[in-house]
Scaffold this motif. Structure first.
Motif, PDB file in Angstrom:
ATOM      1  N   GLY A 110       5.064 -11.345   4.581  1.00  0.00           N
ATOM      2  CA  GLY A 110       5.817 -11.321   5.835  1.00  0.00           C
ATOM      3  C   GLY A 110       6.532 -12.630   6.110  1.00  0.00           C
ATOM      4  N   ARG A 111       5.938 -13.731   5.716  1.00  0.00           N
ATOM      5  CA  ARG A 111       6.574 -15.036   5.936  1.00  0.00           C
ATOM      6  C   ARG A 111       7.697 -15.311   4.939  1.00  0.00           C
ATOM      7  NH1 ARG A 111       2.630 -19.275   8.715  1.00  0.00           N
ATOM      8  NH2 ARG A 111       1.673 -17.774  10.106  1.00  0.00           N
ATOM      9  N   CYS A 112       7.565 -14.777   3.726  1.00  0.00           N
ATOM     10  CA  CYS A 112       8.569 -15.044   2.681  1.00  0.00           C
ATOM     11  C   CYS A 112       9.763 -14.091   2.734  1.00  0.00           C
ATOM     12  CB  CYS A 112       7.917 -14.938   1.304  1.00  0.00           C
ATOM     13  SG  CYS A 112       6.698 -16.217   0.998  1.00  0.00           S
TER      14      CYS A 112
ATOM     15  N   PHE B 175       0.482  -1.136   0.012  1.00  0.00           N
ATOM     16  CA  PHE B 175       1.348  -2.102   0.692  1.00  0.00           C
ATOM     17  C   PHE B 175       2.564  -2.421  -0.162  1.00  0.00           C
ATOM     18  CE2 PHE B 175       2.394  -6.662   1.287  1.00  0.00           C
ATOM     19  CZ  PHE B 175       2.920  -6.580   2.565  1.00  0.00           C
ATOM     20  N   LEU B 176       2.337  -2.730  -1.443  1.00  0.00           N
ATOM     21  CA  LEU B 176       3.449  -3.097  -2.323  1.00  0.00           C
ATOM     22  C   LEU B 176       4.427  -1.944  -2.514  1.00  0.00           C
ATOM     23  CD1 LEU B 176       1.665  -5.246  -5.047  1.00  0.00           C
ATOM     24  CD2 LEU B 176       3.064  -6.026  -3.134  1.00  0.00           C
TER      25      LEU B 176
ATOM     26  N   TYR C 182       8.284  -2.284  -1.365  1.00  0.00           N
ATOM     27  CA  TYR C 182       9.372  -2.070  -2.326  1.00  0.00           C
ATOM     28  C   TYR C 182      10.456  -1.194  -1.716  1.00  0.00           C
ATOM     29  CZ  TYR C 182      11.953  -0.234  -6.297  1.00  0.00           C
ATOM     30  OH  TYR C 182      12.955   0.158  -7.151  1.00  0.00           O
ATOM     31  N   GLU C 183      10.057  -0.122  -1.068  1.00  0.00           N
ATOM     32  CA  GLU C 183      11.052   0.781  -0.463  1.00  0.00           C
ATOM     33  C   GLU C 183      11.855   0.065   0.618  1.00  0.00           C
ATOM     34  OE1 GLU C 183      11.883   3.543  -1.753  1.00  0.00           O
ATOM     35  OE2 GLU C 183      10.200   3.680  -3.141  1.00  0.00           O
ATOM     36  N   ASP C 184      11.230  -0.879   1.309  1.00  0.00           N
ATOM     37  CA  ASP C 184      11.920  -1.608   2.373  1.00  0.00           C
ATOM     38  C   ASP C 184      12.862  -2.706   1.867  1.00  0.00           C
ATOM     39  OD1 ASP C 184      10.731  -0.101   4.345  1.00  0.00           O
ATOM     40  OD2 ASP C 184       9.180  -1.587   4.820  1.00  0.00           O
TER      41      ASP C 184
ATOM     42  N   ILE D 250      15.300  -7.477  -4.089  1.00  0.00           N
ATOM     43  CA  ILE D 250      13.970  -8.051  -4.254  1.00  0.00           C
ATOM     44  C   ILE D 250      13.110  -7.099  -5.082  1.00  0.00           C
ATOM     45  CG2 ILE D 250      11.893  -8.853  -3.060  1.00  0.00           C
ATOM     46  CD1 ILE D 250      13.781  -9.400  -0.616  1.00  0.00           C
ATOM     47  N   LYS D 251      12.550  -7.614  -6.165  1.00  0.00           N
ATOM     48  CA  LYS D 251      11.658  -6.822  -7.011  1.00  0.00           C
ATOM     49  C   LYS D 251      10.250  -6.895  -6.444  1.00  0.00           C
ATOM     50  CE  LYS D 251      14.303  -7.602 -11.165  1.00  0.00           C
ATOM     51  NZ  LYS D 251      14.283  -7.136 -12.524  1.00  0.00           N
TER      52      LYS D 251
END
Length: 138
Positions: A18-20, A60-61, A65-67, A73-74
């Motif tokens: 969330g921070r990155c 979560f991953l 990814y979909e977002d 972003i990979k």
């Protein structure tokens, strides 16, 4: 112990991501690569919190990814089996031939693979299993 495992394996990953993400979205590229576990694909007794946290990591991953895929972003979950690390200890270590386990360098190669794939391709999950059974024969 359940809460501690969830914090280490899942919640802190969510917080760091969330921070990155704002910066990565602004740059229009980047990669979120997590070392999960084959435990994220199965269930097992005795380490319930570990399995649950790794299932959460992969969920979560997959959702992240979909977002973020349209931002360049990979996102990839690398899921190894037995890796020769200090995490294997005690009775488990006595049952395993550590030379036949996955080595840390093998995982690093997987990370490089994800980073080196062309911009239009994203390996979202990589599973690693030892080629040869690491269990010692009696």
């Amino acid at each position: 112990m359940w809460e501690e495992v969830m914090m280490v394996n899942l919640v802190n990953l969510m917080r760091l991501t969330g921070r990155c993400l704002p910066m990565m979205k602004e740059l229009k590229h980047g990669a979120i690569i997590t070392i999960s576990s084959l435990a994220a694909t199965m269930t097992g007794g005795g380490v319930v919190q570990y399995h649950a946290s790794k299932w959460g990591v992969n969920g979560f991953l997959g959702s992240i990814y979909e977002d973020v895929r349209e931002h360049g972003i990979k996102v990839c979950s690398i899921m190894p089996g037995f890796v020769n690390t200090p995490m294997i200890q005690g009775e488990d270590a006595k049952k395993l031939n550590l030379d036949k386990c996955i080595q840390s360098e093998d995982i690093a190669e997987g990370v490089l693979y994800v980073l080196r794939t062309p911009y239009n391709v994203c390996p979202t999950e990589i599973k690693y299993r030892p080629q040869y059974t690491p269990y010692m024969k009696n």
